[in-house]
Every structure is written in structure tokens, then in C-alpha cells.
Design a protein around this motif. Structure first.
Motif, PDB file in Angstrom:
ATOM      1  N   GLY A 228       0.884  -1.179  -0.019  1.00  0.00           N
ATOM      2  CA  GLY A 228       0.107  -0.169  -0.031  1.00  0.00           C
ATOM      3  C   GLY A 228       0.750   1.181  -0.125  1.00  0.00           C
ATOM      4  N   ASN A 229       0.315   2.368   0.052  1.00  0.00           N
ATOM      5  CA  ASN A 229       0.818   3.580  -0.166  1.00  0.00           C
ATOM      6  C   ASN A 229       0.707   4.653   1.181  1.00  0.00           C
ATOM      7  OD1 ASN A 229       1.958   3.291  -2.661  1.00  0.00           O
ATOM      8  ND2 ASN A 229      -0.260   3.651  -3.327  1.00  0.00           N
ATOM      9  N   ASP A 230       0.125   4.057   2.291  1.00  0.00           N
ATOM     10  CA  ASP A 230      -0.273   4.728   3.361  1.00  0.00           C
ATOM     11  C   ASP A 230       0.305   4.539   4.843  1.00  0.00           C
ATOM     12  OD1 ASP A 230      -2.101   6.300   1.973  1.00  0.00           O
ATOM     13  OD2 ASP A 230      -3.623   4.692   2.211  1.00  0.00           O
ATOM     14  N   ASP A 231       0.914   3.133   4.806  1.00  0.00           N
ATOM     15  CA  ASP A 231       1.632   2.930   5.934  1.00  0.00           C
ATOM     16  C   ASP A 231       2.933   3.588   6.151  1.00  0.00           C
ATOM     17  OD1 ASP A 231       3.983   1.264   7.523  1.00  0.00           O
ATOM     18  OD2 ASP A 231       1.911   0.073   7.879  1.00  0.00           O
ATOM     19  N   PRO A 232       3.262   4.399   7.464  1.00  0.00           N
ATOM     20  CA  PRO A 232       4.096   5.162   7.677  1.00  0.00           C
ATOM     21  C   PRO A 232       5.508   4.722   7.564  1.00  0.00           C
ATOM     22  CG  PRO A 232       2.718   4.674   9.803  1.00  0.00           C
ATOM     23  CD  PRO A 232       1.908   3.979   8.763  1.00  0.00           C
ATOM     24  N   THR A 233       5.512   3.308   7.953  1.00  0.00           N
ATOM     25  CA  THR A 233       6.839   2.919   7.632  1.00  0.00           C
ATOM     26  C   THR A 233       7.422   2.794   6.168  1.00  0.00           C
ATOM     27  OG1 THR A 233       6.183   0.355   7.630  1.00  0.00           O
ATOM     28  CG2 THR A 233       6.543   1.334   9.928  1.00  0.00           C
TER      29      THR A 233
END
Length: 336
Positions: free
Chosen positions: A221-226
Motif C-alpha cells: 500500500g501507500n499509506d503505511d508510515p513505515t
């Protein structure tokens, strides 16, 4: 010839000097004798009260007089004390350091050793048998300072496989699993750039750096902060070191198995070349390295500090004599 043997040969050829601040530790004295006998250093300075060091060595069956290139210096009585104190004052007066306080602090062996390296009187320092990692880092940061453009002190550990088709003839630089728990994107960029230099220093080859993640090119995905952090770090690295081979975010198999790279990260510049693995945080690094050590039975060396202006190294406080001697050899091999 394995990596350790190569590093020992390099250390012998370079004939550099070493300071060991922990003269009160019997393991250090035994390791110093090994380093001297193996010709890994031109000279070795042990810090501590001379009588105490010699008595401990004698009690442990270590005859330091047999190694003429080993010298004992007591910071509390050395004629260099005032010079070192004045230098420490100049380095730290912007932080509120007074000359009187500098005179007190400089006799602490870890600071004395760092000052010898800072003043180019000694080439490298190895400590940590008794001192904590925090003690070693504080001395390095306060006195030796960071390499140009570097703001983050970090560490690397070398993993060595018998399968020479991996990495640099089977070896990888792995960072960071010991110093920075939760690096920011900026710190991750520093760690990667410092690790790339460690690759050049240890392996004498150009680095190919993989920024590791549970995701490859957006698979997570594109939203995970890591994931976002790794992507931001990649952009910072490319801006600072445009010639460096680097890619991310990559899962481990995408980073090191060419067939998987083709499927998951086609066109990756590190395909079939990766020799530097950058973990997204200390949890991933510590777990990943221990899995490789225990299940994969890979040899490991380190951790080694990196990012500093000059070579210093932190030991595990549980290090054996052999591990200390080997760490000294690899640290000396880094000296230019």
C-alpha cells in the motif's frame, strides 16, 4: 581466504595504531597481546594506572613486556593532560563546558582515548567491554565528531555466508540493529550513506544498497508510515548521493534474489548486486540478524560504529577475548 583473514592482512599491511581505554578489564589485556603478537597494529595504547594494569596482566598470565609495541598511559598523570583538557574545552565550550570541568572529564579513559583519535595521535579506538554503548557514543560525538554531511551515529554488522554468490563474495553490511531504535527518514538516509561507506571500507567494492520493508514497490500500500518513511529516505539518498546504487522499498527476497527482483521490482538498479541491507528500524534489524545467525548459521562480525569522522568501535560487554581481538583487527582495517 575468508573476510576476517582478509581484514587481518589489511590491518597488518596498514600498520596503524590503536587505543584501548579499558585497562581494568582482563579480556582487553589478553586481546591486546593477541593483536600485538599477530602484528595487527604498529602500536597499542592501553589506558589505566600502570601498576594496576601490570598487576592484572600478571595475575592473568599476560606478559605485556613481551610486546614492546604495547604502552600503558595513565591519563591522571600524563603530561598531555592540560593539552587534552584545553582541546576538550574548545570543543565543548558552546555547550557550557568550562576549563575546570574539562580537566575533570578528560581523565576518564574513554574520553582520553577519543581525544587521542581526534588529535590524530592514534588511528582508532575500540571500547565497550566495560563502558556502555551510550558511553562510547557520547565520547565519540563530543570529541571525535561526525563525518562531513553526517548527523546520525549508527552501526553496522557484517553477515558472512559461505555462498559467495550473495552480496560481496558472500558478505553483507547490515544496518542498523544496535544504535538508532526508530530512525526518521533523514536518519535512515544517514544510516544508508554511512553503510555504503562501510561497504567500501570493509569490502573494497562499490555498494549496492537495499532499503528493506515488508513491502516492495507499493505491494503493502501507500499509506503505511513505515513504507512512507523508506520512500522518503530513498529520495533523500538520491539527492545527496546521486551516483549511489540504491533502491527501496524492497522485501528481502526482492533485494537479493534476481529472479524475484525481476518479478517484484523490474528494472531495479541493485538487481543481483545488493551488498548493503538497511533495516527500517532496530526491531527488524535485530530480529533479522539473529535469524540469519541462528537458523542460517552465518558468521557475523560487529556491530561497528559508523558515521563518525574517524574509526571507533563499540564492543558487546559480553564479548570474548577472541571477539575483541577480531573487532580490533576489523576496526584497524578501516583506517585509511
Amino acid at each position: 581466504m575468508n573476510l576476517l583473514q582478509k581484514m587481518k592482512e589489511k590491518a597488518r599491511a596498514r600498520k596503524k595504531t590503536l587505543v584501548l581505554p579499558e585497562g581494568k578489564d582482563k579480556r582487553i589485556l589478553k586481546a591486546a597481546k593477541i593483536v600485538a603478537e599477530d602484528g595487527l597494529a604498529q602500536s597499542i595504547i592501553i589506558l589505566g594506572n600502570e601498576a594496576d594494569v601490570k598487576n592484572l596482566a600478571s595475575a592473568e598470565g599476560v606478559n605485556l613486556s613481551e610486546a614492546p609495541n604495547i604502552k600503558i598511559i595513565d591519563p591522571t598523570s600524563s603530561p598531555d593532560k592540560e593539552k587534552y583538557a584545553a582541546t576538550l574545552f574548545e570543543l565543548r565550550k558552546h555547550k557550557g563546558m568550562t576549563l575546570e570541568k574539562a580537566r575533570e572529564e578528560i581523565t576518564e579513559p574513554i574520553r582520553w582515548g577519543a581525544m587521542m583519535v581526534h588529535l590524530d595521535e592514534i588511528d582508532a579506538m575500540v571500547a565497550g567491554a566495560d563502558y556502555s554503548t551510550a558511553d562510547v557514543l557520547r565520547a565519540g560525538l563530543a570529541i571525535i565528531g561526525m563525518a562531513p554531511g553526517m548527523k546520525t551515529a549508527s552501526s553496522n554488522l557484517i553477515l558472512q555466508s559461505t555462498d559467495t554468490s550473495w552480496g560481496a563474495s558472500g558478505a553483507f553490511i547490515c544496518s542498523d540493529a544496535a544504535v538508532v531504535p526508530h530512525p526518521t527518514a533523514e536518519q535512515l538516509a544517514d544510516i544508508a550513506i554511512a553503510s555504503a561507506q562501510s561497504c567500501r571500507d570493509f569490502f573494497e567494492t562499490e555498494p549496492a544498497v537495499a532499503l528493506l520493508s515488508f513491502s516492495t514497490r507499493g505491494s503493502g500500500g501507500n499509506d503505511d508510515p513505515t513504507i512512507v518513511k523508506v520512500r522518503e529516505a530513498l529520495a533523500l539518498i538520491k539527492a545527496r548521493e546521486p551516483g549511489l546504487l540504491v533502491d527501496g522499498e524492497l522485501q528481502l527476497d526482492s533485494a537479493i534474489v534476481p529472479e524475484v527482483t525481476d518479478k517484484k521490482a523490474p528494472g531495479s538498479p541493485v538487481k543481483g548486486k545488493t551488498n548493503v541491507l538497511i533495516f527500517p528500524d532496530i526491531n527488524a534489524g535485530n530480529i533479522g540478524i539473529k535469524l540469519a545467525q541462528r537458523f542460517g548459521k552465518l558468521d557475523s562480525y560487529g556491530p561497528f560504529l559508523q558515521g563518525f569522522a574517524k574509526p571507533i568501535c563499540d564492543l558487546s560487554r559480553g564479548a570474548t577475548v577472541e571477539e575483541i581481538a577480531n573487532t580490533c583487527a576489523l576496526t584497524l582495517a578501516q583506517v585509511k
